[in-house]
Design a protein around this motif. Structure first.
Motif, PDB file in Angstrom:
ATOM      1  N   MET A  79      50.991  10.634  23.956  1.00 25.44           N
ATOM      2  CA  MET A  79      49.649  10.964  23.487  1.00 25.44           C
ATOM      3  C   MET A  79      49.200   9.926  22.464  1.00 25.44           C
ATOM      4  SD  MET A  79      50.065  15.089  22.996  1.00 25.44           S
ATOM      5  CE  MET A  79      51.648  14.884  22.180  1.00 25.44           C
ATOM      6  N   SER A  80      47.907   9.667  22.452  1.00 22.51           N
ATOM      7  CA  SER A  80      47.363   8.770  21.438  1.00 22.51           C
ATOM      8  C   SER A  80      46.025   9.300  20.958  1.00 22.51           C
ATOM      9  CB  SER A  80      47.209   7.346  21.991  1.00 22.51           C
ATOM     10  OG  SER A  80      46.190   7.286  22.958  1.00 22.51           O
ATOM     11  N   PHE A  81      45.713   8.991  19.708  1.00 22.64           N
ATOM     12  CA  PHE A  81      44.442   9.384  19.097  1.00 22.64           C
ATOM     13  C   PHE A  81      43.942   8.204  18.282  1.00 22.64           C
ATOM     14  CE2 PHE A  81      42.287  11.206  15.281  1.00 22.64           C
ATOM     15  CZ  PHE A  81      41.116  11.586  15.927  1.00 22.64           C
TER      16      PHE A  81
ATOM     17  N   ASP B 192      54.118   6.646  15.795  1.00 21.79           N
ATOM     18  CA  ASP B 192      53.679   5.353  15.279  1.00 21.79           C
ATOM     19  C   ASP B 192      52.273   5.483  14.706  1.00 21.79           C
ATOM     20  OD1 ASP B 192      55.886   3.535  16.189  1.00 21.79           O
ATOM     21  OD2 ASP B 192      55.255   4.290  18.145  1.00 21.79           O
ATOM     22  N   TYR B 193      52.077   4.880  13.552  1.00 24.70           N
ATOM     23  CA  TYR B 193      50.731   4.781  12.972  1.00 24.70           C
ATOM     24  C   TYR B 193      50.419   3.309  12.746  1.00 24.70           C
ATOM     25  CZ  TYR B 193      47.039   4.524   9.508  1.00 24.70           C
ATOM     26  OH  TYR B 193      45.895   4.194   8.837  1.00 24.70           O
ATOM     27  N   GLN B 194      49.317   2.860  13.328  1.00 23.75           N
ATOM     28  CA  GLN B 194      48.912   1.463  13.198  1.00 23.75           C
ATOM     29  C   GLN B 194      47.559   1.362  12.518  1.00 23.75           C
ATOM     30  OE1 GLN B 194      49.238  -1.666  16.480  1.00 23.75           O
ATOM     31  NE2 GLN B 194      47.043  -1.252  16.494  1.00 23.75           N
ATOM     32  N   HIS B 195      47.464   0.463  11.554  1.00 25.51           N
ATOM     33  CA  HIS B 195      46.209   0.221  10.840  1.00 25.51           C
ATOM     34  C   HIS B 195      45.830  -1.247  10.975  1.00 25.51           C
ATOM     35  CE1 HIS B 195      43.049   0.311   7.846  1.00 25.51           C
ATOM     36  NE2 HIS B 195      43.637  -0.686   7.207  1.00 25.51           N
TER      37      HIS B 195
ATOM     38  N   LYS C 249      48.931   2.094  22.780  1.00 26.21           N
ATOM     39  CA  LYS C 249      50.189   1.801  22.110  1.00 26.21           C
ATOM     40  C   LYS C 249      49.939   0.958  20.889  1.00 26.21           C
ATOM     41  CE  LYS C 249      52.314   3.637  25.597  1.00 26.21           C
ATOM     42  NZ  LYS C 249      53.055   4.894  25.515  1.00 26.21           N
ATOM     43  N   THR C 250      50.717   1.227  19.867  1.00 24.72           N
ATOM     44  CA  THR C 250      50.689   0.321  18.720  1.00 24.72           C
ATOM     45  C   THR C 250      51.299  -1.009  19.122  1.00 24.72           C
ATOM     46  OG1 THR C 250      52.829   1.170  17.979  1.00 24.72           O
ATOM     47  CG2 THR C 250      50.859   2.219  17.073  1.00 24.72           C
ATOM     48  N   ASN C 251      50.911  -2.056  18.408  1.00 29.39           N
ATOM     49  CA  ASN C 251      51.393  -3.388  18.766  1.00 29.39           C
ATOM     50  C   ASN C 251      52.884  -3.537  18.568  1.00 29.39           C
ATOM     51  OD1 ASN C 251      48.783  -4.078  19.354  1.00 29.39           O
ATOM     52  ND2 ASN C 251      48.384  -5.062  17.403  1.00 29.39           N
TER      53      ASN C 251
ATOM     54  N   ASN D 148      42.235   2.389  13.168  1.00 28.29           N
ATOM     55  CA  ASN D 148      43.413   3.254  13.062  1.00 28.29           C
ATOM     56  C   ASN D 148      43.795   3.829  14.420  1.00 28.29           C
ATOM     57  OD1 ASN D 148      43.786   3.525   9.942  1.00 28.29           O
ATOM     58  ND2 ASN D 148      41.589   3.878  10.290  1.00 28.29           N
ATOM     59  N   LEU D 149      45.101   3.911  14.660  1.00 26.45           N
ATOM     60  CA  LEU D 149      45.625   4.433  15.912  1.00 26.45           C
ATOM     61  C   LEU D 149      46.904   5.201  15.637  1.00 26.45           C
ATOM     62  CD1 LEU D 149      45.724   4.592  19.042  1.00 26.45           C
ATOM     63  CD2 LEU D 149      46.955   2.407  18.998  1.00 26.45           C
ATOM     64  N   LEU D 150      46.987   6.424  16.168  1.00 31.03           N
ATOM     65  CA  LEU D 150      48.189   7.231  16.075  1.00 31.03           C
ATOM     66  C   LEU D 150      48.696   7.482  17.491  1.00 31.03           C
ATOM     67  CD1 LEU D 150      46.027   8.429  13.748  1.00 31.03           C
ATOM     68  CD2 LEU D 150      48.044   9.792  13.190  1.00 31.03           C
TER      69      LEU D 150
END
Length: 806
Positions: free
Chosen positions: A314-316, A375-378, A786-788, A322-324
């Motif tokens: 799942m992704s939001f 994963d949390y990407q900013h 997906k986060t990088n 911002n990506l979770l």
């Protein structure tokens, strides 16, 4: 005044004679997010569409950068086969000399595709400083094949007759999905990759030079399976597949993706049944001992297994910065079986010294592996700068047991009439990681990060003997490893040159305990520096040259460390709790040519290790004994290569090959194995009338000598026909025949050196006929974002190894 006027006139003339340098640039991509190579670009003066000022093409990655000699208003047109033409207006002048049009998406032209004949295939292979990529979506076979089938066409990847995957000629590699390891794939790639449809995959990457940001996992390469790119359409899409083989082994799987607003969810589940017909196998062999005696073995057995695997992602994305993402997946199988065998020990004159029959039952055995990631990407306002926080929990459990009866013993050299063993292994791992990526000054990029791993292994092994209880074993072993790692990597890219250098430091603390009190607990501290570097030169749009150097380490897993003794009638084995990590060094040179019809590469290389973990074998009381030690010196020198050729319309030929010289030496026991090994794989795919596609594939390999012996030369072949039906080719039927003229396949091992010699010949079902049906529904082309960067732990060998070596 005259001098001043003359100087002014000269200055004006000079300025008029040297035109100002103006330019226009952009990136052209297709709807899947891939760069559009060789798209035709025409530039006109505004208001004069009949006169072309400049004509050019995009490069291999879809980039275009063209200088112009004069300022003014312009119009450009981008054209590519099967794509809708795109027009853009732009202006360049002294205040804005560069017109950056950004990213331009070339959409598919459905109407055009119905009316024209495509005479050239989009490039299947692309090359970067650290990896090769195979564009699965550009391959017609992806409509009906699985990922496992497509692997046979990926550069530097081969699959042998036992479905063992090899990269660059060896099995020392890891498997990732979207940039991180996936236990449902890594634990058993043969099964899982055969079930995931290729039309859900965008590309398969072979990361030939893993950099400092990857764990120092001691591998030659990483296979990274990348799912379809992100888009923003709402809806549901998926694929449902089912198949059956002549050995009564069915399989079924489903893969579904749905998007609702900013939430994207992907779910896949698969089931594979291995019947007793499919798992029937046996072996026979002779082992010659130093005292002149010989052990004759003849064993046969059948087994059945149920395999389940699944994953939910799942992704939001609350905003563009911002990506979770969250994922949870796992793999589970259970199996039962039974077997019969006969062992006899004879002297030099073939007189029987002792003999006995064996009857073994394997009741319900099971294994599972699950992991979850967050994963949390900013992203900052600096282009391509990202910060990522990650956490992963991973766990696995292995329960295996067997009960053996000794029947009709003659002078048996042991006091028991049967024995049973039971093994429980549990693995828990917590990982925390932070990564930072920052480009600067146009040509430079820095990546850095830190990582902490808490890894706990627990093992219990019991062995109970009938009528000899004094020999019973109950061994318990706990092993804790804590790893702290930090890395930094620098990449420079300008024009035709690209360079990367990285350094990774890993500190690990190992603590071993024996709850049963059989041994003293101990601990060990290990410190490793892991450098790597690579340099790439783009000779022209079609040719490139790359050099790379890498260092890797391997840490022993629990099955190599556990000192519990497993003692049987003819063999004994145990681990070594004092093993330490081993270091590996490698260097390679890659030449790559990517053409519209002909693509190839050749990769000569060299690798060595001075303290590799190896098995140590000897004979004790007419019984083979095996343990492990950091005692082997290994080296490899050779080359691997790949060729992909489309000589005619609808014809595709793929070749993967490798050849190398290997040396393995254990000086402590005076054993050395040297020799050549090679592998060759070829596939021919031909489009036939009535929209049929025929495929023939085959391979052969010669195994290089190992420390104690070598394997036999072998080969395989198969045929396949596929047909897509219904609107948009949503239904695909595939019929395949593998080794149809071989009832059984044989795998032979020869023991040439060491304390004992001999051979073992293992047989298993050879011919296989399968039919599979796949149906694709929906029209969403989105995958979970997906986060990088994310977590990848891949440093173990021998127990809980999440790699592709099987």
């Amino acid at each position: 005044m005259k001098r001043l006027l003359l100087l002014s006139l000269l200055t004006l003339c000079v300025s008029m004679s040297v035109p100002a340098q103006y330019s226009v640039k952009f990136l052209a991509i297709d709807s899947a997010g891939e760069g559009e190579p060789y798209a035709t670009v025409r530039i006109f003066k505004a208001g004069n569409p009949t006169k072309v000022v400049v004509t050019g093409v995009t490069d291999l990655n879809g980039k275009f950068n063209q200088q112009l000699t004069a300022e003014g208003d312009y119009k450009l047109t981008i054209a590519a086969v099967g794509k809708v033409n795109v027009d853009r207006d732009f202006t360049v002048n002294n205040s804005a000399k560069i017109a950056n049009l950004g990213t331009i998406v070339l959409g598919a032209n459905a109407q055009t595709l119905k009316e024209v004949t495509v005479t050239a295939q989009a490039p299947l292979v692309s090359n970067e400083i650290d990896r090769l990529s195979y564009n699965v979506q550009n391959d017609e076979d992806s409509k009906s094949k699985t990922i496992f089938d497509m692997l046979r066409k990926v550069p530097l990847v081969s699959v042998d007759g036992q479905d063992n995957i090899k990269v660059k000629g060896g099995g020392n590699f890891k498997i990732y999905k979207n940039g991180h390891p996936d236990p449902s794939i890594s634990k058993n790639p043969k099964e899982v990759l055969k079930a995931i449809p290729a039309n859900m995959i965008r590309k398969i990457e072979v990361i030939t030079e893993p950099g400092a940001k990857y764990d120092a996992e001691g591998v030659n390469a990483i296979l990274n399976i990348v799912t379809m790119s992100d888009v923003t359409f709402k809806g549901v899409t998926g694929t449902v597949s089912a198949g059956m083989s002549n050995n009564a082994s069915p399989n079924a799987n489903t893969y579904i993706t749905t998007q609702l607003g900013k939430f994207i969810t992907s779910l896949n589940y698969g089931y594979q049944r291995h019947s007793s017909q499919d798992q029937k196998q046996g072996h026979h062999g002779i082992i010659h001992y130093p005292n002149g005696n010989s052990l004759h073995e003849n064993h046969n057995g059948i087994a059945s297994a149920n395999v389940h695997y699944g994953n939910i992602e799942m992704s939001f994305e609350p905003d563009t910065l911002n990506l979770l993402s969250l994922s949870f997946g796992g793999y589970y199988y259970d199996y039962t079986g039974n077997g019969v065998g006969k062992n006899s020990l004879v002297d030099k004159l073939n007189n029987v010294i002792s003999a006995y029959n064996l009857k073994t039952n394997y009741p319900r055995n099971s294994f599972h592996s699950f992991d979850g990631r967050f994963d949390y990407q900013h992203k900052t306002h600096v282009k391509d700068e990202t910060l990522t926080l990650s956490y992963m929990l991973s766990t696995s459990r292995n329960h295996s047991n067997a009960n053996t009866l000794i029947i009709d013993p003659v002078n048996a050299p042991f006091p028991y009439t049967g024995y049973g063993n039971d093994r429980h292994e549990n693995f828990w791992e917590h990982t925390f990681q932070f990564d930072w990526t920052r480009p600067f000054a146009k040509y430079h990029k820095v990546e850095t990060g830190i990582k902490y791993i808490y890894r706990l292994n627990k093992s219990q092994f019991t062995q109970n003997y009938t009528e000899a209880e004094m020999l019973n074993v109950d061994s318990r072993f706990n092993h804790l490893t804590q790893v702290v790692a930090a890395y930094t990597s620098y990449t420079f890219t300008k024009g035709k040159w690209a360079a990367r250098a990285g350094l990774r430091y890993e500190y690990s603390y190992l603590n071993a305990k024996f709850p049963d009190g059989s041994q003293q607990k101990f601990h060990r501290k290990l410190s490793d520096w892991v450098p790597s570097t690579s340099l790439n030169y783009q000779i022209d749009m079609a040719n490139s040259l790359k050099w790379a150097f890498a260092t890797r380490i391997n840490r022993p897993g629990i099955s190599y460390l556990n000192p519990a003794i497993e003692d049987g009638p003819s063999d004994k084995q145990y681990g070594n709790s004092k093993l330490s990590s081993s270091r590996h060094y490698s260097t390679s040179l890659t030449f790559m040519h990517i053409g519209s019809k002909f693509t190839f590469n050749i990769v000569p290389g060299f690798a060595f290790s001075n303290n590799e973990i190896c098995s140590v074998q000897w004979v004790e009381n007419n019984k083979t004994v095996t343990t492990y030690a950091n005692a082997m010196r290994s080296l490899w020198a050779g080359a691997s290569g790949f060729v992909q050729w489309q000589p005619f319309m609808g014809t595709s030929i793929t070749v993967n090959a490798s050849c190398g010289y290997e040396s393995h030496k254990n000086s402590s026991i005076g054993i050395e194995g040297n020799g050549w090994g090679s592998s060759f794989y070829a596939q021919i795919s031909q489009q036939l009338p009535w929209e049929l596609r025929f495929t023939f594939a085959g391979g052969m390999w010669k195994s290089a000598p190992e420390l104690y012996g070598h394997d036999n030369n072998a080969g395989w072949y198969d045929f396949g026909v596929q047909r897509s039906l219904l609107k948009d080719n949503r239904l695909t039927v595939n019929i395949n025949a593998s080794r149809p003229f071989n009832k059984y396949s044989h795998f032979k091992e020869y023991f040439d050196r060491g304390d004992y010699t001999g051979f073992r010949d293992t047989f298993y079902p050879g011919r296989r006929f399968t039919i599979s049906v796949s149906y694709r529904f929906g029209n969403l082309n989105a995958t979970v974002k997906k986060t990088n960067t994310t977590i990848e732990n891949n440093d173990l060998v021998g127990g809980n190894n999440k790699g592709g070596k099987k």
